[in-house]
Write an enzyme that holds these catalytic residues in place. Sequence first.
Site, mmCIF file in Angstrom:
data_model
loop_
_atom_site.group_PDB
_atom_site.id
_atom_site.type_symbol
_atom_site.label_atom_id
_atom_site.label_comp_id
_atom_site.label_asym_id
_atom_site.label_seq_id
_atom_site.Cartn_x
_atom_site.Cartn_y
_atom_site.Cartn_z
ATOM 1 N N ASN A 95 4.003 1.510 -2.005
ATOM 2 C CA ASN A 95 3.501 1.451 -0.635
ATOM 3 C C ASN A 95 2.952 2.785 -0.124
ATOM 4 O OD1 ASN A 95 3.721 0.382 2.332
ATOM 5 N ND2 ASN A 95 5.017 2.213 2.288
ATOM 6 N N SER A 147 -4.796 -3.060 1.026
ATOM 7 C CA SER A 147 -5.375 -2.971 2.375
ATOM 8 C C SER A 147 -6.533 -3.961 2.499
ATOM 9 C CB SER A 147 -5.906 -1.560 2.634
ATOM 10 O OG SER A 147 -6.657 -1.552 3.830
ATOM 11 N N TYR A 160 -10.445 5.802 -0.233
ATOM 12 C CA TYR A 160 -9.310 4.932 0.123
ATOM 13 C C TYR A 160 -9.542 3.486 -0.325
ATOM 14 C CZ TYR A 160 -5.815 2.749 3.244
ATOM 15 O OH TYR A 160 -4.777 2.008 3.773
ATOM 16 N N ALA A 162 -11.532 2.451 -2.569
ATOM 17 C CA ALA A 162 -11.631 2.444 -4.040
ATOM 18 C C ALA A 162 -10.232 2.435 -4.655
ATOM 19 C CB ALA A 162 -12.404 3.665 -4.521
ATOM 20 N N SER A 163 -9.354 3.268 -4.101
ATOM 21 C CA SER A 163 -7.992 3.339 -4.654
ATOM 22 C C SER A 163 -7.253 2.025 -4.442
ATOM 23 C CB SER A 163 -7.218 4.498 -4.016
ATOM 24 O OG SER A 163 -6.964 4.246 -2.632
ATOM 25 N N LYS A 164 -7.444 1.422 -3.277
ATOM 26 C CA LYS A 164 -6.732 0.179 -2.970
ATOM 27 C C LYS A 164 -7.256 -0.980 -3.835
ATOM 28 C CE LYS A 164 -3.902 1.614 0.227
ATOM 29 N NZ LYS A 164 -2.445 1.571 0.004
ATOM 30 N N ILE A 193 -2.304 -2.058 11.548
ATOM 31 C CA ILE A 193 -0.866 -2.131 11.795
ATOM 32 C C ILE A 193 -0.419 -0.854 12.513
ATOM 33 C CG2 ILE A 193 1.399 -2.523 10.744
ATOM 34 C CD1 ILE A 193 -0.604 -4.798 10.148
HETATM 35 N N1 LIG Z 1 -1.163 1.094 9.112
HETATM 36 C C1 LIG Z 1 -2.210 0.362 8.781
HETATM 37 O O1 LIG Z 1 -2.990 -0.073 9.650
HETATM 38 C C2 LIG Z 1 -2.483 0.030 7.332
HETATM 39 C C3 LIG Z 1 -3.527 -0.827 7.034
HETATM 40 C C4 LIG Z 1 -3.787 -1.162 5.717
HETATM 41 C C5 LIG Z 1 -2.997 -0.646 4.716
HETATM 42 N N2 LIG Z 1 -1.983 0.209 5.017
HETATM 43 C C6 LIG Z 1 -1.188 0.730 3.915
HETATM 44 O O2 LIG Z 1 0.187 0.563 4.207
HETATM 45 C C7 LIG Z 1 0.942 1.568 3.511
HETATM 46 C C8 LIG Z 1 1.884 2.229 4.477
HETATM 47 O O3 LIG Z 1 1.113 2.871 5.488
HETATM 48 P P1 LIG Z 1 1.679 3.177 6.929
HETATM 49 O O4 LIG Z 1 0.624 2.826 7.863
HETATM 50 O O5 LIG Z 1 3.036 2.621 7.070
HETATM 51 O O6 LIG Z 1 1.707 4.779 6.865
HETATM 52 P P2 LIG Z 1 2.749 5.872 7.370
HETATM 53 O O7 LIG Z 1 3.511 5.392 8.547
HETATM 54 O O8 LIG Z 1 1.966 7.128 7.475
HETATM 55 O O9 LIG Z 1 3.763 5.992 6.154
HETATM 56 C C9 LIG Z 1 3.337 6.512 4.926
HETATM 57 C C10 LIG Z 1 4.557 6.696 4.044
HETATM 58 O O10 LIG Z 1 4.125 7.132 2.771
HETATM 59 C C11 LIG Z 1 4.779 8.359 2.430
HETATM 60 N N3 LIG Z 1 3.850 9.161 1.666
HETATM 61 C C12 LIG Z 1 2.593 9.539 1.997
HETATM 62 N N4 LIG Z 1 2.064 10.305 1.033
HETATM 63 C C13 LIG Z 1 3.020 10.391 0.061
HETATM 64 C C14 LIG Z 1 3.071 11.048 -1.178
HETATM 65 N N5 LIG Z 1 2.071 11.797 -1.645
HETATM 66 N N6 LIG Z 1 4.197 10.920 -1.914
HETATM 67 C C15 LIG Z 1 5.252 10.196 -1.476
HETATM 68 N N7 LIG Z 1 5.249 9.558 -0.297
HETATM 69 C C16 LIG Z 1 4.142 9.671 0.457
HETATM 70 C C17 LIG Z 1 5.152 8.989 3.782
HETATM 71 O O11 LIG Z 1 6.277 9.850 3.698
HETATM 72 P P3 LIG Z 1 6.103 11.459 3.578
HETATM 73 O O12 LIG Z 1 5.074 11.848 4.571
HETATM 74 O O13 LIG Z 1 7.470 11.999 3.829
HETATM 75 O O14 LIG Z 1 5.670 11.701 2.182
HETATM 76 C C18 LIG Z 1 5.511 7.740 4.565
HETATM 77 O O15 LIG Z 1 6.841 7.334 4.256
HETATM 78 C C19 LIG Z 1 -0.099 2.483 2.877
HETATM 79 O O16 LIG Z 1 -0.297 2.086 1.549
HETATM 80 C C20 LIG Z 1 -1.363 2.200 3.665
HETATM 81 O O17 LIG Z 1 -2.507 2.483 2.916
HETATM 82 C C21 LIG Z 1 -1.706 0.574 6.300
#
Ligand SMILES: NC(=O)c1ccc[n+]([C@@H]2O[C@H](COP(=O)([O-])OP(=O)(O)OC[C@H]3O[C@@H](n4cnc5c(N)ncnc54)[C@H](OP(=O)(O)O)[C@@H]3O)[C@@H](O)[C@H]2O)c1
Length: 273
Positions: A95, A147, A160, A162-164, A193
């Site tokens: 995640n 995503s 982003y 591309a990675s997803k 979200i």
């Molecule tokens: N929020 C949205 O609207 C949305 C939409 C589509 C997809 N997503 C996907 O949902 C997932 C979660 O996103 P979120 O919105 O919940 O983001 P978030 O609140 O910023 O949480 C990201 C989490 O990932 C950890 N993280 C980030 N970089 C890291 C690294 N290099 N190594 C280890 N841990 C890392 C962070 O902890 P640390 O900072 O302590 O490392 C944090 O726990 C992601 O894959 C994101 O692409 C989110």
Amino acid sequence: MVETDLLSLEGKVALITGGTSGIGLAITETYIQHGAHVVIVGRNKKKGESISKRLDRPQSRCLFFQCDAGDQEQVKTVCLQVLEKFGKVDVLVLNAATEYTEAISEIKMAHWQRVLDVNLSGPFYFIRNLVDSMIKQKKGNIIFTSSAVTLTGAGGGMHYPASKAGLKGIANRINYELLGKGIRANLISPGVIDTPMLRKKYPDNPEVNKHLESQIPYGRIGKPQDIANLALFLASDLSDYICGQDVVIDGGRTFYRHPKGSLASKNDDQNDR
Ligand SMILES: NC(=O)c1ccc[n+]([C@@H]2O[C@H](COP(=O)([O-])OP(=O)(O)OC[C@H]3O[C@@H](n4cnc5c(N)ncnc54)[C@H](OP(=O)(O)O)[C@@H]3O)[C@@H](O)[C@H]2O)c1
């Protein structure tokens, strides 16, 4: 009345990357509520330890391991430590992710590499280090947070999406090669979200929220729990026969079209996800 909890995760060990914030944290809390032992992985030790301390209980342990998901040596070390501690990982939730909002002509090479390292290679490193133990126990359940940008391209520059999109290829290969060995993979593709990641780009104020909501036919921004609910189902034995699916959870945002007919308006530009 159903007496057994069909969504029980009792006895299962889950490893959740990025389990310390936003979507990952909601998944962590939900898994703990349903009886799993959960290992959360992130970079911020203070934050991770305070969350694991809050959620840890004798029947459902919650342990934090500090690790940069884009660093293969750190991932290897954490996976070895987790296997030493619990002997197995039943549910692997990949995640953690990062992004940079840049137009294609402005993408910095270091940013391109970093996004691919964390978002695409990171999941591979975890799988590579845990797959043998899953094969050995003839069971493994891998869930990716992808995503909805893989459908629209609207968000996080070009690196982003591309990675997803690459995660879909990884999931397909897991199912193709390992389903016969009891290992399955699915993806969840969130839309907009309400998490710290979103709020870095879209501050939480009425004007911004109204703008975002106007693009979501369901009429509200998604909550981390909306994603955690599916992650619970996918982790449970109820979903045992489901593999290779990519479920979009976006309140219908992929159906939204700007009045001009394009997916992104000039104002949204690369800020859309
Ligand atoms: N929020 C949205 O609207 C949305 C939409 C589509 C997809 N997503 C996907 O949902 C997932 C979660 O996103 P979120 O919105 O919940 O983001 P978030 O609140 O910023 O949480 C990201 C989490 O990932 C950890 N993280 C980030 N970089 C890291 C690294 N290099 N190594 C280890 N841990 C890392 C962070 O902890 P640390 O900072 O302590 O490392 C944090 O726990 C992601 O894959 C994101 O692409 C989110």
